[in-house]
Design an enzyme around this catalytic site. Structure first.
Site, PDB file in Angstrom:
ATOM      1  N   ASP A  30      12.200   8.658  16.632  1.00 41.92           N
ATOM      2  CA  ASP A  30      10.872   8.698  17.239  1.00 41.92           C
ATOM      3  C   ASP A  30      10.758   7.841  18.501  1.00 41.92           C
ATOM      4  O   ASP A  30       9.659   7.636  19.016  1.00 41.92           O
ATOM      5  CB  ASP A  30       9.807   8.291  16.219  1.00 41.92           C
ATOM      6  CG  ASP A  30       9.963   6.861  15.736  1.00 41.92           C
ATOM      7  OD1 ASP A  30      11.094   6.346  15.739  1.00 41.92           O
ATOM      8  OD2 ASP A  30       8.952   6.247  15.342  1.00 41.92           O
ATOM      9  N   ASP A  32      16.187   6.105  18.899  1.00 42.45           N
ATOM     10  CA  ASP A  32      16.178   6.713  17.561  1.00 42.45           C
ATOM     11  C   ASP A  32      15.291   7.952  17.474  1.00 42.45           C
ATOM     12  O   ASP A  32      14.794   8.450  18.481  1.00 42.45           O
ATOM     13  CB  ASP A  32      15.740   5.679  16.521  1.00 42.45           C
ATOM     14  CG  ASP A  32      14.253   5.385  16.587  1.00 42.45           C
ATOM     15  OD1 ASP A  32      13.704   5.478  17.697  1.00 42.45           O
ATOM     16  OD2 ASP A  32      13.646   5.085  15.547  1.00 42.45           O
ATOM     17  N   THR A  65       9.037  -8.765   8.252  1.00 44.32           N
ATOM     18  CA  THR A  65       9.615  -7.527   8.766  1.00 44.32           C
ATOM     19  C   THR A  65       8.528  -6.463   8.918  1.00 44.32           C
ATOM     20  O   THR A  65       7.717  -6.276   8.019  1.00 44.32           O
ATOM     21  CB  THR A  65      10.694  -7.046   7.789  1.00 44.32           C
ATOM     22  OG1 THR A  65      11.749  -8.005   7.806  1.00 44.32           O
ATOM     23  CG2 THR A  65      11.238  -5.692   8.168  1.00 44.32           C
ATOM     24  N   ARG A 101       6.381   7.920   3.836  1.00 50.12           N
ATOM     25  CA  ARG A 101       7.686   8.480   4.199  1.00 50.12           C
ATOM     26  C   ARG A 101       8.333   9.009   2.932  1.00 50.12           C
ATOM     27  O   ARG A 101       8.518   8.259   1.977  1.00 50.12           O
ATOM     28  CB  ARG A 101       8.551   7.393   4.832  1.00 50.12           C
ATOM     29  CG  ARG A 101       9.709   7.942   5.626  1.00 50.12           C
ATOM     30  CD  ARG A 101      10.487   6.845   6.310  1.00 50.12           C
ATOM     31  NE  ARG A 101       9.746   6.206   7.400  1.00 50.12           N
ATOM     32  CZ  ARG A 101      10.263   5.279   8.193  1.00 50.12           C
ATOM     33  NH1 ARG A 101      11.502   4.865   8.019  1.00 50.12           N
ATOM     34  NH2 ARG A 101       9.546   4.747   9.159  1.00 50.12           N
ATOM     35  N   THR A 108       2.933  -0.380   3.190  1.00 50.41           N
ATOM     36  CA  THR A 108       3.804   0.139   4.242  1.00 50.41           C
ATOM     37  C   THR A 108       2.915   0.919   5.188  1.00 50.41           C
ATOM     38  O   THR A 108       1.878   1.436   4.811  1.00 50.41           O
ATOM     39  CB  THR A 108       4.919   1.030   3.672  1.00 50.41           C
ATOM     40  OG1 THR A 108       4.336   1.982   2.810  1.00 50.41           O
ATOM     41  CG2 THR A 108       5.928   0.222   2.905  1.00 50.41           C
ATOM     42  N   ARG A 129      13.187   2.621  18.669  1.00 52.85           N
ATOM     43  CA  ARG A 129      14.316   1.679  18.565  1.00 52.85           C
ATOM     44  C   ARG A 129      15.266   1.853  19.743  1.00 52.85           C
ATOM     45  O   ARG A 129      15.275   2.892  20.396  1.00 52.85           O
ATOM     46  CB  ARG A 129      15.099   1.926  17.283  1.00 52.85           C
ATOM     47  CG  ARG A 129      14.289   1.663  16.033  1.00 52.85           C
ATOM     48  CD  ARG A 129      15.148   1.824  14.811  1.00 52.85           C
ATOM     49  NE  ARG A 129      14.400   1.446  13.625  1.00 52.85           N
ATOM     50  CZ  ARG A 129      14.951   1.102  12.471  1.00 52.85           C
ATOM     51  NH1 ARG A 129      16.264   1.112  12.329  1.00 52.85           N
ATOM     52  NH2 ARG A 129      14.211   0.756  11.441  1.00 52.85           N
ATOM     53  N   SER A 172      10.959   8.203  11.511  1.00 53.62           N
ATOM     54  CA  SER A 172      11.681   7.270  12.373  1.00 53.62           C
ATOM     55  C   SER A 172      13.160   7.603  12.511  1.00 53.62           C
ATOM     56  O   SER A 172      13.517   8.705  12.870  1.00 53.62           O
ATOM     57  CB  SER A 172      11.464   5.849  11.860  1.00 53.62           C
ATOM     58  OG  SER A 172      11.902   4.938  12.805  1.00 53.62           O
ATOM     59  N   HIS A 173      13.993   6.667  12.103  1.00 58.81           N
ATOM     60  CA  HIS A 173      15.441   6.808  12.267  1.00 58.81           C
ATOM     61  C   HIS A 173      16.080   7.557  11.105  1.00 58.81           C
ATOM     62  O   HIS A 173      17.285   7.747  11.082  1.00 58.81           O
ATOM     63  CB  HIS A 173      16.043   5.415  12.379  1.00 58.81           C
ATOM     64  CG  HIS A 173      15.563   4.531  11.257  1.00 58.81           C
ATOM     65  ND1 HIS A 173      14.290   4.006  11.255  1.00 58.81           N
ATOM     66  CD2 HIS A 173      16.134   4.159  10.108  1.00 58.81           C
ATOM     67  CE1 HIS A 173      14.106   3.335  10.146  1.00 58.81           C
ATOM     68  NE2 HIS A 173      15.207   3.402   9.426  1.00 58.81           N
ATOM     69  N   GLU A 232      15.534  -7.442  14.349  1.00 59.54           N
ATOM     70  CA  GLU A 232      16.983  -7.241  14.289  1.00 59.54           C
ATOM     71  C   GLU A 232      17.354  -5.779  14.079  1.00 59.54           C
ATOM     72  O   GLU A 232      18.474  -5.385  14.320  1.00 59.54           O
ATOM     73  CB  GLU A 232      17.609  -8.106  13.197  1.00 59.54           C
ATOM     74  CG  GLU A 232      17.009  -7.945  11.808  1.00 59.54           C
ATOM     75  CD  GLU A 232      17.195  -6.605  11.165  1.00 59.54           C
ATOM     76  OE1 GLU A 232      18.306  -6.053  11.294  1.00 59.54           O
ATOM     77  OE2 GLU A 232      16.226  -6.104  10.551  1.00 59.54           O
ATOM     78  N   SER A 233      16.373  -4.977  13.614  1.00 60.33           N
ATOM     79  CA  SER A 233      16.634  -3.572  13.330  1.00 60.33           C
ATOM     80  C   SER A 233      16.516  -2.704  14.567  1.00 60.33           C
ATOM     81  O   SER A 233      16.232  -1.517  14.465  1.00 60.33           O
ATOM     82  CB  SER A 233      15.652  -3.105  12.258  1.00 60.33           C
ATOM     83  OG  SER A 233      14.318  -3.415  12.644  1.00 60.33           O
ATOM     84  N   LYS A 246       2.201   8.418   9.769  1.00 58.00           N
ATOM     85  CA  LYS A 246       1.557   7.111   9.726  1.00 58.00           C
ATOM     86  C   LYS A 246       0.332   7.109  10.621  1.00 58.00           C
ATOM     87  O   LYS A 246       0.220   7.897  11.559  1.00 58.00           O
ATOM     88  CB  LYS A 246       2.520   5.993  10.090  1.00 58.00           C
ATOM     89  CG  LYS A 246       2.974   5.950  11.511  1.00 58.00           C
ATOM     90  CD  LYS A 246       3.774   4.676  11.728  1.00 58.00           C
ATOM     91  CE  LYS A 246       4.174   4.542  13.183  1.00 58.00           C
ATOM     92  NZ  LYS A 246       4.673   3.216  13.492  1.00 58.00           N
TER      93      LYS A 246
HETATM   94  C1  G16 Z   1      13.089  -1.240   8.511  1.00 55.43           C
HETATM   95  C2  G16 Z   1      13.473  -2.406   9.392  1.00 55.43           C
HETATM   96  C3  G16 Z   1      12.242  -3.050   9.971  1.00 55.43           C
HETATM   97  C4  G16 Z   1      11.383  -2.031  10.693  1.00 55.43           C
HETATM   98  C5  G16 Z   1      11.100  -0.888   9.741  1.00 55.43           C
HETATM   99  C6  G16 Z   1      10.350   0.231  10.395  1.00 55.43           C
HETATM  100  O1  G16 Z   1      12.332  -1.680   7.432  1.00 55.43           O
HETATM  101  O2  G16 Z   1      14.208  -3.353   8.674  1.00 55.43           O
HETATM  102  O3  G16 Z   1      12.624  -4.071  10.848  1.00 55.43           O
HETATM  103  O4  G16 Z   1      10.206  -2.607  11.133  1.00 55.43           O
HETATM  104  O5  G16 Z   1      12.312  -0.347   9.253  1.00 55.43           O
HETATM  105  O6  G16 Z   1      11.089   0.701  11.481  1.00 55.43           O
HETATM  106  P1  G16 Z   1      10.755   2.089  12.115  1.00 55.43           P
HETATM  107  O7  G16 Z   1       9.375   1.945  12.667  1.00 55.43           O
HETATM  108  O8  G16 Z   1      11.791   2.313  13.181  1.00 55.43           O
HETATM  109  O9  G16 Z   1      10.806   3.043  10.987  1.00 55.43           O
HETATM  110  P2  G16 Z   1      12.968  -1.927   5.998  1.00 55.43           P
HETATM  111  O10 G16 Z   1      11.790  -2.304   5.148  1.00 55.43           O
HETATM  112  O11 G16 Z   1      13.639  -0.653   5.609  1.00 55.43           O
HETATM  113  O12 G16 Z   1      13.955  -3.021   6.178  1.00 55.43           O
END
Ligand code: G16
Length: 543
Positions: free
Chosen positions: A279, A277, A344, A22, A18, A282, A113-114, A364-365, A126
């Site tokens: 950071d 979101d 992903t 987190r 990853t 999104r 992130s979110h 898709e996220s 990260k």
């Molecule tokens: C989720 C989303 C992914 C995205 C990842 C990181 O991962 O499904 O599409 O790339 O979060 O997103 P962010 O950078 O906004 O934290 P997972 O593995 O939880 O499905």
């Protein structure tokens, strides 16, 4: 300089690969924990001596303390210069831009992130590489390996830097440049989009609400939308970043951005709604009375990007993560450009962008972005939509109806089962994996399986192979289900079930998505024995 001896392994339980770490905030606050990870990053990249880094975060609880620690560690490790956002703030895409603009050796981005923020919520760090993107698997594996053998870290014993003061500071021999977090990013947006046309759109009475969700994009959106583009004050909602995001879940989707959704579905809805979101990477796009799925948004942006000055020459290709719907593939096919399907995670787009094979990417996220940085970029997506709306002079609904008429509609929804026992989730996946090859020809809840496999990806640039990236089932009649376990949760396991049903040109494009997807949902529940194995009858979050 102090060299501390440490014994805890900071990434215990963290899946290697990853793009960062987190965890619960209190975990990060344990003595030596953050320090172990940061030292492991420095060790994994051959040391920090003489190097320049960008450091910033989304302002969540522990951001300020963590940044001071990182600065002292950069100083003790001999780094030359750190560029840090004022008050420690930088959105993820703005950090990516600064890493590239200043040709640095990478950056540390502090965010979960979110995920919600606060002492009892989540924190994260990260490392992004010099191309501005999340560290690829080779680097994250090296960081992980370091964390298993590290036994000391270096930290300067020095007073804190006042990060409120923009300008040059010194910390030991380290140059610390505190910069305005917004200005370089805003200049980049001005170079990509027709600000005059968007200004004229707002001047004509076009109305918009942007929900910053008390997260990092507030200052960016206020500066760009309200100041530079002349949107009336009040266009940006919840624009002040808070350490706990106001107690909310800063994830821009119809569930967590419900107040904005309610506004957009009401009689007094503005023309356009958007959200970003924690950071800032999104985005959510909503028209008056119509939610645009991230998969559809990616397709619309790809089909219309040439209307924005930064993309008048057209796109080299479009890339999407595997669970993202195939809507953008149809656009790429019509444009005669390449389309890519990656695992992903944004890091998988990095090579395609660096090699000039893809210009626009999306997940898709709710992540969409282009080769302007190496992260997804929430405000960028909103501005590209605004540029398209200004150029076409159509409403969001008119654009979507036209898009579906041209390409057909990929009905799409993701069902998340959160905080399920890890054992149960693993059993579900391994049971299904074991029977995948027997599924074709079998029927479940009245749908017959046409094909099934487990997705693996061979990177077309560096030939690296990423396996076990999700189980896929295609059913008769143009539907698909994908099942995979989240790599970003911090509690138990999260099972994501991605459902898709294609309705070709001329078919009914105006059904409720959950109704259109009911058959594929039921078949997938049956084939995976989800209700029995997870003891759940319905998902926690439907987006
Ligand atoms: C989720 C989303 C992914 C995205 C990842 C990181 O991962 O499904 O599409 O790339 O979060 O997103 P962010 O950078 O906004 O934290 P997972 O593995 O939880 O499905």
């Amino acid at each position: 300089m102090t060299v501390e001896t440490v014994s805890t392994n900071p990434v215990e339980g963290q899946k290697p690969g990853t793009s960062g770490l987190r965890k619960k905030t209190r975990v990060f606050m344990q003595p030596g924990y953050l320090e172990n990870f940061v030292q492991s990053v420095f060790n994994a990249i051959g040391g920090a001596r003489g190097k320049t880094f960008v450091v910033g975060g989304d302002g969540r609880f522990f951001n300020r303390e963590a940044i001071q620690t990182i600065l002292k560690m950069a100083a003790a490790n001999g780094a030359k210069r750190v560029i840090v956002g004022q008050n420690g703030l930088l959105s993820t895409p703005a950090a990516s831009h600064l890493i590239r603009l200043n040709e640095t050796d990478g950056g540390l981005i502090l965010s979960a992130s979110h995920n919600p923020g606060g002492i009892d919520e989540d924190f994260g760090v990260k490392f992004n590489t010099p191309n501005g993107g999340p560290a690829p698997e080779g680097v994250t594996n090296a960081i992980f390996e370091q964390t298993t053998k590290i036994d000391e870290y270096a930290i300067l014993d020095a007073p804190e830097i006042d990060l409120a003061i923009i300008g040059a500071h010194m910390l030991g021999n380290l140059d610390v440049d505190v910069v305005d977090p917004v200005s370089d990013y805003r200049a980049l947006m001005e170079s990509l989009f027709d600000f005059d046309a968007i200004r004229a759109l707002f001047a004509s009475g076009f109305t918009m609400r942007f929900d910053a969700m008390h997260a990092i994009t507030g200052p960016y959106a206020a500066s760009v939308l309200e100041n530079a583009l002349g949107a009336p004050e009040g266009t940006v909602l919840n624009g002040v970043p808070l350490e706990d995001f106001g107690g909310g879940h800063p994830d821009p989707n119809p569930v967590w951005a419900k107040p904005l959704m309610d506004t957009m579905m009401s009689d007094t809805a503005p023309d356009f709604g958007a959200a970003s979101d924690g950071d800032g990477d999104r985005n959510m796009i909503v028209g008056r009375g119509l939610y645009v799925t991230p998969s559809d948004s990616l397709a619309v942006l790809a089909a219309n990007a040439h209307l924005a000055p930064g993309y008048t020459d057209g796109l080299a290709g479009v890339a999407r993560s595997m669970p993202t719907s195939g809507a953008s593939d149809r656009v790429a096919a019509k444009l005669g450009i390449a389309s890519f399907e990656t695992p992903t995670g944004w890091k998988f787009f990095g090579n395609l962008l660096d090699a000039g094979k893809a210009t626009i990417c999306g997940e898709e996220s709710a992540g969409t972005g282009s080769d302007h940085v190496r992260e997804k970029d929430g405000l960028w997506a909103v501005l590209l939509w605004l540029n398209i709306l200004a150029a076409r002079k159509d409403s969001v609904a008119e654009i979507m109806v036209d898009h579906w008429a041209t390409y057909g509609r990929n009905y799409y929804s993701r069902h998340d089962y959160e905080a399920v026992p890890t054992d149960a989730a693993n059993t579900l996946m391994s049971d299904l994996r074991a029977k995948l090859s027997d599924l074709p020809g079998q029927s479940f809840a009245e749908l017959t399986v046409e094909a099934a496999d487990e997705f693996s990806y061979r990177d077309p640039v560096d030939d690296s192979l990423s396996e076990n990236q999700g189980l896929r089932i295609w059913y008769e009649g143009g539907s698909r289900a994908v099942l995979r376990l989240s790599g970003t949760g911090t509690e138990g396991a999260t099972l994501r079930v991605y459902l898709e049903q294609y309705a070709p040109q001329g078919a009914d494009h105006f059904q409720d998505a959950q109704v259109a997807l009911a058959a594929v949902r039921d078949a997938t529940a049956e084939v995976s024995r989800m209700q029995t194995l997870l003891d759940r009858t319905s998902p926690d979050v439907v987006t």
